[in-house]
Write an enzyme that holds these catalytic residues in place. Structure first.
Site, PDB file in Angstrom:
ATOM      1  N   GLU A 282     -14.556 -53.136  10.184  1.00 43.24           N
ATOM      2  CA  GLU A 282     -13.327 -53.694   9.600  1.00 43.24           C
ATOM      3  C   GLU A 282     -13.502 -53.953   8.109  1.00 43.24           C
ATOM      4  O   GLU A 282     -12.580 -53.754   7.312  1.00 43.24           O
ATOM      5  CB  GLU A 282     -12.912 -54.982  10.313  1.00 43.24           C
ATOM      6  CG  GLU A 282     -12.481 -54.767  11.764  1.00 43.24           C
ATOM      7  CD  GLU A 282     -11.410 -53.706  11.915  1.00 43.24           C
ATOM      8  OE1 GLU A 282     -10.374 -53.805  11.247  1.00 43.24           O
ATOM      9  OE2 GLU A 282     -11.620 -52.757  12.704  1.00 43.24           O
ATOM     10  N   TRP A 285     -12.865 -50.801   6.590  1.00 39.85           N
ATOM     11  CA  TRP A 285     -11.434 -50.512   6.406  1.00 39.85           C
ATOM     12  C   TRP A 285     -10.919 -51.170   5.127  1.00 39.85           C
ATOM     13  O   TRP A 285     -10.114 -50.592   4.390  1.00 39.85           O
ATOM     14  CB  TRP A 285     -10.620 -50.997   7.616  1.00 39.85           C
ATOM     15  CG  TRP A 285     -10.540 -49.974   8.707  1.00 39.85           C
ATOM     16  CD1 TRP A 285     -11.327 -49.915   9.833  1.00 39.85           C
ATOM     17  CD2 TRP A 285      -9.647 -48.852   8.772  1.00 39.85           C
ATOM     18  NE1 TRP A 285     -10.963 -48.831  10.591  1.00 39.85           N
ATOM     19  CE2 TRP A 285      -9.931 -48.164   9.981  1.00 39.85           C
ATOM     20  CE3 TRP A 285      -8.631 -48.377   7.948  1.00 39.85           C
ATOM     21  CZ2 TRP A 285      -9.237 -47.006  10.368  1.00 39.85           C
ATOM     22  CZ3 TRP A 285      -7.933 -47.227   8.335  1.00 39.85           C
ATOM     23  CH2 TRP A 285      -8.247 -46.562   9.530  1.00 39.85           C
ATOM     24  N   TRP A 313      15.440 -43.218   5.982  1.00 44.72           N
ATOM     25  CA  TRP A 313      15.359 -44.645   6.328  1.00 44.72           C
ATOM     26  C   TRP A 313      16.760 -45.223   6.482  1.00 44.72           C
ATOM     27  O   TRP A 313      17.689 -44.820   5.771  1.00 44.72           O
ATOM     28  CB  TRP A 313      14.603 -45.424   5.242  1.00 44.72           C
ATOM     29  CG  TRP A 313      13.190 -44.996   5.055  1.00 44.72           C
ATOM     30  CD1 TRP A 313      12.656 -44.373   3.959  1.00 44.72           C
ATOM     31  CD2 TRP A 313      12.105 -45.147   5.989  1.00 44.72           C
ATOM     32  NE1 TRP A 313      11.313 -44.126   4.157  1.00 44.72           N
ATOM     33  CE2 TRP A 313      10.959 -44.591   5.394  1.00 44.72           C
ATOM     34  CE3 TRP A 313      11.991 -45.690   7.275  1.00 44.72           C
ATOM     35  CZ2 TRP A 313       9.709 -44.561   6.032  1.00 44.72           C
ATOM     36  CZ3 TRP A 313      10.765 -45.667   7.904  1.00 44.72           C
ATOM     37  CH2 TRP A 313       9.641 -45.110   7.288  1.00 44.72           C
ATOM     38  N   ASN A 348      -3.950 -59.230  13.477  1.00 41.60           N
ATOM     39  CA  ASN A 348      -3.827 -57.832  13.089  1.00 41.60           C
ATOM     40  C   ASN A 348      -3.150 -56.957  14.152  1.00 41.60           C
ATOM     41  O   ASN A 348      -2.373 -56.061  13.820  1.00 41.60           O
ATOM     42  CB  ASN A 348      -5.188 -57.240  12.738  1.00 41.60           C
ATOM     43  CG  ASN A 348      -5.056 -55.857  12.140  1.00 41.60           C
ATOM     44  OD1 ASN A 348      -4.365 -55.692  11.141  1.00 41.60           O
ATOM     45  ND2 ASN A 348      -5.661 -54.858  12.753  1.00 41.60           N
ATOM     46  N   TRP A 366       9.050 -48.765   5.246  1.00 42.03           N
ATOM     47  CA  TRP A 366       7.785 -49.518   5.230  1.00 42.03           C
ATOM     48  C   TRP A 366       7.675 -50.382   3.971  1.00 42.03           C
ATOM     49  O   TRP A 366       7.024 -51.430   3.981  1.00 42.03           O
ATOM     50  CB  TRP A 366       6.593 -48.567   5.310  1.00 42.03           C
ATOM     51  CG  TRP A 366       6.483 -47.634   4.125  1.00 42.03           C
ATOM     52  CD1 TRP A 366       7.069 -46.415   3.986  1.00 42.03           C
ATOM     53  CD2 TRP A 366       5.759 -47.871   2.911  1.00 42.03           C
ATOM     54  NE1 TRP A 366       6.759 -45.877   2.756  1.00 42.03           N
ATOM     55  CE2 TRP A 366       5.959 -46.742   2.085  1.00 42.03           C
ATOM     56  CE3 TRP A 366       4.961 -48.911   2.447  1.00 42.03           C
ATOM     57  CZ2 TRP A 366       5.392 -46.637   0.810  1.00 42.03           C
ATOM     58  CZ3 TRP A 366       4.400 -48.802   1.168  1.00 42.03           C
ATOM     59  CH2 TRP A 366       4.618 -47.671   0.366  1.00 42.03           C
ATOM     60  N   TRP A 389       0.757 -50.594   5.916  1.00 42.35           N
ATOM     61  CA  TRP A 389       2.155 -50.187   6.107  1.00 42.35           C
ATOM     62  C   TRP A 389       2.319 -48.679   6.156  1.00 42.35           C
ATOM     63  O   TRP A 389       3.095 -48.150   6.945  1.00 42.35           O
ATOM     64  CB  TRP A 389       3.034 -50.825   5.034  1.00 42.35           C
ATOM     65  CG  TRP A 389       3.399 -52.214   5.442  1.00 42.35           C
ATOM     66  CD1 TRP A 389       2.812 -53.377   5.018  1.00 42.35           C
ATOM     67  CD2 TRP A 389       4.371 -52.588   6.435  1.00 42.35           C
ATOM     68  NE1 TRP A 389       3.370 -54.444   5.674  1.00 42.35           N
ATOM     69  CE2 TRP A 389       4.330 -53.993   6.545  1.00 42.35           C
ATOM     70  CE3 TRP A 389       5.266 -51.884   7.232  1.00 42.35           C
ATOM     71  CZ2 TRP A 389       5.153 -54.701   7.424  1.00 42.35           C
ATOM     72  CZ3 TRP A 389       6.086 -52.577   8.108  1.00 42.35           C
ATOM     73  CH2 TRP A 389       6.030 -53.972   8.194  1.00 42.35           C
TER      74      TRP A 389
END
Length: 455
Positions: A282, A285, A313, A348, A366, A389
């Site tokens: 993590e 990430w 969108w 998360n 997003w 996102w």
DNA sequence: CTGTCATTTCT
DNA sequence: GAAATGACA
């Protein structure tokens, strides 16, 4: 005045700590240190710190000021423009050096580059350090010399490298400037909310380096072993909750890396398994997100996969508002959004669920979600927010495939099996609890149809 | 037919 | 990731 040691301005930004702070260590090794924090949010436009970030910053600065005062070099607080403040302070103190730890957001890089140039032209020594990443973005590339865009090979590449340097302990004693300097108080910066929405935040968090250290120690003792299995359970306390501390640099990723390795018996990172491996992944990430934003600086505002620029969108202010306030009628989504509103943080797993709901069920961009998170998260981080996102929307690096559309009901059954998380944050039995604002099966079909228009 | 489980398909 | 479809009892 021969024999006098050079004075260094230590420009603090996202490194609000004394431990493992390379710019501080370099400054202290040279002579007196003048730590300064400059409030200049407009220099980060269009991503000026949001309300929750500012709340955190206020409290973190209070702790930082106390820590530097105790160490012997009081923190100076000024307002921007940053360059003007640094120049004025150099003049007031006779400083010959300015040191800081690098940040990697596009607007900040641009500003810092200009400031470095200006300071050097003034005849000052300006030096920057890596205090917030394990590896520098410019040093990690594929065999072809391009930035990684998929996490797994990126992570393998990190694991194959020399370990990040061991963290440097906080200096016990600092020498400050000879005379007291003018400093603003923290209150006039106006970081705190004008209406008191922060009561739950106060109960939830301890901003500052000491709070970060405590959180880390608790996690190493109670959370690390079971992390791999528990991290996906919003109804449990299985995550480290270190994200806001990391964002503000109250703890360094190097400190985490080495602490986790030591806690896991000192094995090489590539040999780690279980919770320790899952946790460092993590951290990987987080690293991946920073590297991506560095290499693709437009992605905070535009999709990495450019074909998504023409995605149809929906313009749905009513739906967006319902999502923001936790009134979608989908209990797991509403629980997440209300946890965010109350605490400035969301688990998360639930972030992925609410993000999928916004971009796929409501088909709202997003970027609207990113902006809302930016304002409400205490851990709002431009790189992590952008990656998260765009991942959810399917338009980013290593993104979820177009057909991955979370079903809020089955996700809740899987990850909140007893409904404890939902019960804690959203009372779905309340008389005024809304009906679902969309039919998920229908919304899924519409999302797939909209995605089809991209081919 | 009806439920279960594994596999395929979804731009 | 999950809905749709297929295999089978």
């Amino acid at each position: 005045m021969s024999g006098m040691k050079p004075i260094t301005l230590l420009w603090l930004r996202h490194d609000l700590r004394l431990d493992d702070n390379p710019a501080l260590a370099a400054a202290a090794a040279r002579g007196p240190v003048v730590p300064v924090f400059i409030w200049a949010p407009e220099e980060e436009s269009p991503w000026e710190p949001g309300a929750a970030s500012r709340w955190w910053l206020h409290h973190s600065l209070e702790k930082l000021a106390a820590a530097f005062a105790k160490a012997g070099a009081p923190l100076v607080i000024r307002r921007g423009p940053s360059l003007d403040a640094l120049r004025a302070l150099a003049k007031e103190t006779g400083a010959t050096h300015v040191a800081w730890n690098r940040r990697y957001e596009p607007a900040v890089i641009k500003r810092d580059t200009a400031i470095k140039k200006a300071l050097v032209s003034d005849g000052l020594e300006a030096e920057s350090f890596n205090g917030s990443l394990l590896y520098e973005p410019m040093h990690v590339a594929t065999k072809e010399g391009r930035p990684y865009q998929v996490f797994t090979p990126f992570w393998r590449s990190l694991l194959s490298r020399d370990e990040p340097a061991a963290p440097v302990a906080a200096p016990h004693k600092l020498t400050g400037p000879a005379k007291a300097l003018k400093s603003l108080a923290i209150d006039p910066l106006g970081l705190l909310p004008t209406i008191a929405w922060d009561s739950t935040m106060k109960k939830t968090w301890s901003p500052g380096e000491a709070g970060a250290t405590k959180r880390l120690e608790k996690f190493l003792a109670d959370g690390l072993t079971g992390y791999g299995r528990e991290r996906d359970r919003p109804d449990h306390d299985g995550t480290s909750a270190l994200s806001p501390h990391l964002h503000f640099g109250e703890v360094s990723p190097r400190r985490l890396w080495h602490a986790v390795r030591a806690a896991a018996g000192g094995k090489p990172v590539a040999k780690l398994t279980g919770g320790a491996e899952a946790f460092l992944r993590e951290i990987g990430w987080r690293e991946f997100a920073s590297h991506l934003l560095f290499h693709f600086p437009h992605t905070s505002d535009a999709p990495l996969r450019s074909d998504y620029a023409r995605f149809p969108w929906a313009r749905d202010p009513v739906g967006l508002r319902a999502w923001q306030r936790g009134r979608t009628g989908f209990p797991i989504v509403d629980a997440g959004m209300r946890q965010l509103w109350a605490t400035g943080w969301m688990h998360n797993r639930v972030r992925m669920i609410v993000a999928s709901f916004l971009v796929k069920d409501l088909r709202v961009s997003w970027l609207e979600g990113a902006k809302w998170f930016w304002d409400t998260l205490v851990d709002a981080d431009l790189a992590a927010n952008t990656l998260g996102w765009q991942w959810a929307a399917g338009c980013g690096a290593d993104a979820a495939p177009y057909f991955r559309i979370f079903n809020p009901t089955s996700q809740a059954e899987k990850f909140d099996p007893d409904g404890a998380y939902v019960k804690r944050w959203a009372n779905a039995d309340a008389a005024d609890y809304p009906e679902p604002i969309v039919d998920h099966a229908e919304a899924r079909k519409l999302a797939l149809a909209a995605l089809k228009t991209l081919t």
